[in-house]
Enzyme design. Sequence first.
Site, PDB file in Angstrom:
ATOM      1  N   CYS A 188       0.821  -1.207   0.000  1.00 14.67           N
ATOM      2  CA  CYS A 188       0.000   0.000   0.000  1.00 14.67           C
ATOM      3  C   CYS A 188       0.855   1.256   0.000  1.00 14.67           C
ATOM      4  O   CYS A 188       0.445   2.306  -0.500  1.00 14.67           O
ATOM      5  CB  CYS A 188      -0.921   0.013   1.214  1.00 14.67           C
ATOM      6  N   PHE A 189       2.032   1.175   0.594  1.00 13.19           N
ATOM      7  CA  PHE A 189       2.910   2.335   0.703  1.00 13.19           C
ATOM      8  C   PHE A 189       4.157   2.195  -0.155  1.00 13.19           C
ATOM      9  O   PHE A 189       5.083   3.011  -0.045  1.00 13.19           O
ATOM     10  CB  PHE A 189       3.314   2.529   2.172  1.00 13.19           C
TER      11      PHE A 189
END
Length: 886
Positions: A854-855
Amino acid sequence: MGAARSVLRRATSIKGSTRERFLLTEEEVEEDAACLEAQRRSIKYCVDNLYYGAPVQLSGVRTPKHHLPSALVAFDAGRGSLGAEMLGDGEQLSSFPASCVVSPTGDIIVTRRAAAAADEEAKDERGGETRQIIRASTLAEVVGPPVSPKMGATVEATAHSLRVTWATCDGDAASELIDKFEVAYRPYLAAASGSPVGWRALAVVDVARGGRRSALVASLEPDAAFEFKCRARNNVGWSAWSPARQFRTSASPPEPPDVPVAGVLRSEAIALWWREPARTFGSPVRTYVLRARRADGPPADGEDESDGGLCDDAPLDGMRRDGGWRVLYAGPLTRFLACGLEPGTNYAFAVAAVNGVGASEFGRAGAFKTPSRAGADDGYAGPENAALLRRGDMWLECWDPVQEAVFYFHRLTARRERTAPPEFVELRNESNERRQLGLLSDEDVRADAASQFRVKRYRFHKELRQRVHLRLSRPRSATRPPPAPAAASPASDKGQRCLVVLRRSHLRGDSLDALRCLPAPELNKRFKIEYDGENGIDSGGLTKDWYLALSHGFADVKFGFFSKTPAGDLELKPSDEQGGRPVDDFKALGRFLAKAVFDQQCVDLPLAAPIYNALRGIGLEEERDAAPAFNSPRRPRPRPLPGGLPPLAPVVRVPPALLAAALDEVRSVDRPFYRSLRWILDNDLGDDGGGLDATFSVQRGDVEVDLKERGRSVAVVERNKHEYVFLVARWRARHATAMEMDALLDGAAEVGVVPDLLRRFSLEELDLLVNGRRDVDVGELEAYCLHQGEGFAPDHAVSLWFWQMMHEFDDDMRARALAFATGSNKIPLDGFSPPLTLTLDPLRVDALPVVHTCFNQIVLSNFTSYATMKKQCAFAIRNCATFELS
C-alpha cells in the site's frame, strides 16, 4: 593474313577513284574467322610500337553477317615497316585517311563517316555468284569503346579488406581489344546520405602486362559497406562506368570500452560503471569482462600488466595480494559492485568487451583508492573520474507525482536536484539543435515519442474525468427511477469507495460477478479490495495486486475470453466456440479494461491490433463513410443476362486505404492467412477463378456464413477478388467476433472510455496506456526510490547490494520483484505515489524482507553479505502468495 592483305590492297587502290565499291571474294569471307587472332596481333603491334602523333588508323569493318578481316593500317610513305609486312615488299599506302584522329595522349581514334554504311547483294556478271558488296565509305567504320564491365557478385571479405572481381561482356568485339581496367570505390553511407565524400581511385589494371581482373582495397573499417564500380579501355577510348555494386567487410571484435567510472567509494566496496563500446563492428556485445588488481604492487610473475587476457575463471570477490590481475565479473551488465576490498588501498580496474566474433583488448584502467575507514572522505578517484561524472547523460529527468514537479537524478551518485544541472541543459540544447536540423538520434526520437504520449495521456484523463463528472452530476429523470443494485453486488463504502470482497481461490469468478452486477455509477469510484480469510487492509496495494492477478486470469486461454495469435497477442474468442464465454461476460471484460485505464492502473493483457482499433473506433467509421455499399440495404440487385444466363453479382469497389487497413489487421493475427490473401491479389484469377474454387462465404463450425447477399453462390474471380479479400479479411479480424466486440465496447463506454477519447492514441500508445511499459528500468526505479532509516543512504552497503541484485535479475525476476514490493509488475507511467521507499531494519539480521504494497515500501534487514541478501530476497519474491496485516 592473305585476306587482310587483299582487302587492304584493293581498298587502297580504289581510294580516291570513281569506283565506290568492291567485291569480297569467297576466300576472303571464309578466312574471316580464321584470321581474327592475326588481326588482334597486328592491332596490338601497331598500338604498342607507333610513336605519338603517328598518322595511324585502326578500324573494324562490319557487315550484317560477318566480322570482316579489316585491321586496316595506313600511314604515310616511308613510315615504319608494318605496311611492308602486310602489303609486301615495295608496296606502300599512298595517303593517310582523313577520318583518322590522333589524340594528345597518343590514343588512336577513327571518326565515323557521315554517310551510313549500305549493304547490298549483287550478282557477278561473269560467274553469277552471290557476293557481299561493301561501299568504300564503310572502311572508316570503327570498333567503338568496350561495353561496361560487370562487377562480380561475390567478394573476398575480411574485417579490414575487400577483393573485388569483374568480367567483360561476352561476344562483344570491342571488349576483346581491352588493354586496361580502372576501379573506383567509396563508402556506401556517404552515397546514401549525400555526403561530399566522392569516389576514390582504387587501381588501374594493365591487361597487356598480365594484370588480373581483380583488385584489393585494404585498411577498411570492419562491418562497413562500400560501393565499387569499374570501366574498361581499348584503343578507341573508355567505356562507361559499370553500375555500382555494394559489398561489406566482415564483422570483428568490438572496440575496448572506455575507462570505468567509480560512482560510490566505500572502505570495503567500489561501485563501478562503464559505457558500451562506441563501435561493436557488426556484432553486439554479449559479455563484459571486468578485471582488477591492487595498484600498489607489481604484477605476478610471468603476467603482463598491460594484457592479462580473458580467463575462464568464475567471477570471485577480492583480488590477489600479489598484485596480479583477477577477473571479478563476466556478464552482460555495464556495472558492478566490487566488494571485499581493503580500506585505504589503491586498486586498478579495466574492462574488455566480447561479441560474437571475439574479445576486444582491455581498455584503459581506472585507478581508485578506497577510504581508510567507514565514513572517511580520504578516498580518491582522480580528476578524470570527476569529469566523467559531470557528463549530461549521467542525469535522468523524472516526474514526482506527489510534488507534481520534475526532478533530476544522477545515475551513479544517486544525487537529486530540483533544478536542471548545467551539463544536462547543455545536452538538451544539443538535442534541440539536432531536432531543428533533422538529425535526430534514436534516443532523441524515443524521448520525443515519450513526451508526446505524456501530453496525450494528461489530456485524455482530464477530459475523461470532466465527462464523468458531468454525467454523474446530472439530475436523474423522475419518470425513470435508478436501477436497484443486484443482490450479489458489493456494497458501497461511504460513497467514495466501492467495497469488493473476493475469495482468492475463486478470484476470476467472483470478480466477474462483481463487474457484471455493479451499477454503472459505482464503476467510477475507487475500489477497495478485500480477500476473504485474509486480514490485509487495502490502501492501494491490494487493488494493484487485484488488477494484475485478474488480468493474468483473463489472459488464460482456458478461461474462454481470448485465444492467442502466433505472435503471442490476444484476440477475442467467439462465444459460440467450445470453451468460449457468454456474450455478457465480454461486457464485464470491457468494464475491467476501462476501469483499469480510468484508475491509471496497468494490467497484463497484450491485446491484438483489431481490438485496439475497435476501442479507438478505427475502421468502422471509415468503412461506413467510404464504402456505404457494404452495409447498404439498397445494394443493387443482379441483372439477368440475355439468353437465360445466370446474372452476374455487382462488384463493389473497395477503397485502397480500407483494403490495406484490413490486410494489416489480418497480418497482425494470422500471417499464413494474410499470405494467402496477398497471393489472390498478386495473381490473375481470370474469369474462371484460376482454380481457386472459392465463394463469398466462410465456414464457421458446421454453418456456412455469407460474406455478402447470396455470397455462397458468387464465385471469386478476377473482377471481384478485391471485394472478396476485403470482406474475408474483415471477417477474420473482426466480424467473426462482432457480438463479443460490441459487448466489450459497451462495457468500456459505461466507465466513460469511448472511442472518440482513445482515437488520439496510436496502436503502440494505446497498448502503453493499458499495459504500461513491459520492461523494468532499474535506473528509473532507483531514481524514484527514497531511503528511510538512521544512517541508511544510497551509499550504504545494503542499498548498493540491493540495486546490484536488481541489475543482475533477468526481466521476469525484476517484474516479480516489483510486483512483490508494490503490487504491480509495471513502473507507473507518472511515478510512484506514495513514493517507493527502501527501509533498513537494523534489529533484524539476514532475515527475509518485508514489504508494504500500500505504501510501496521494502523493509530490508541488516545483511552481513551480498550473497545472503540475494538468496533471502529471491526466496521471498518467489514464494509470496498472500497479504497479512502488520
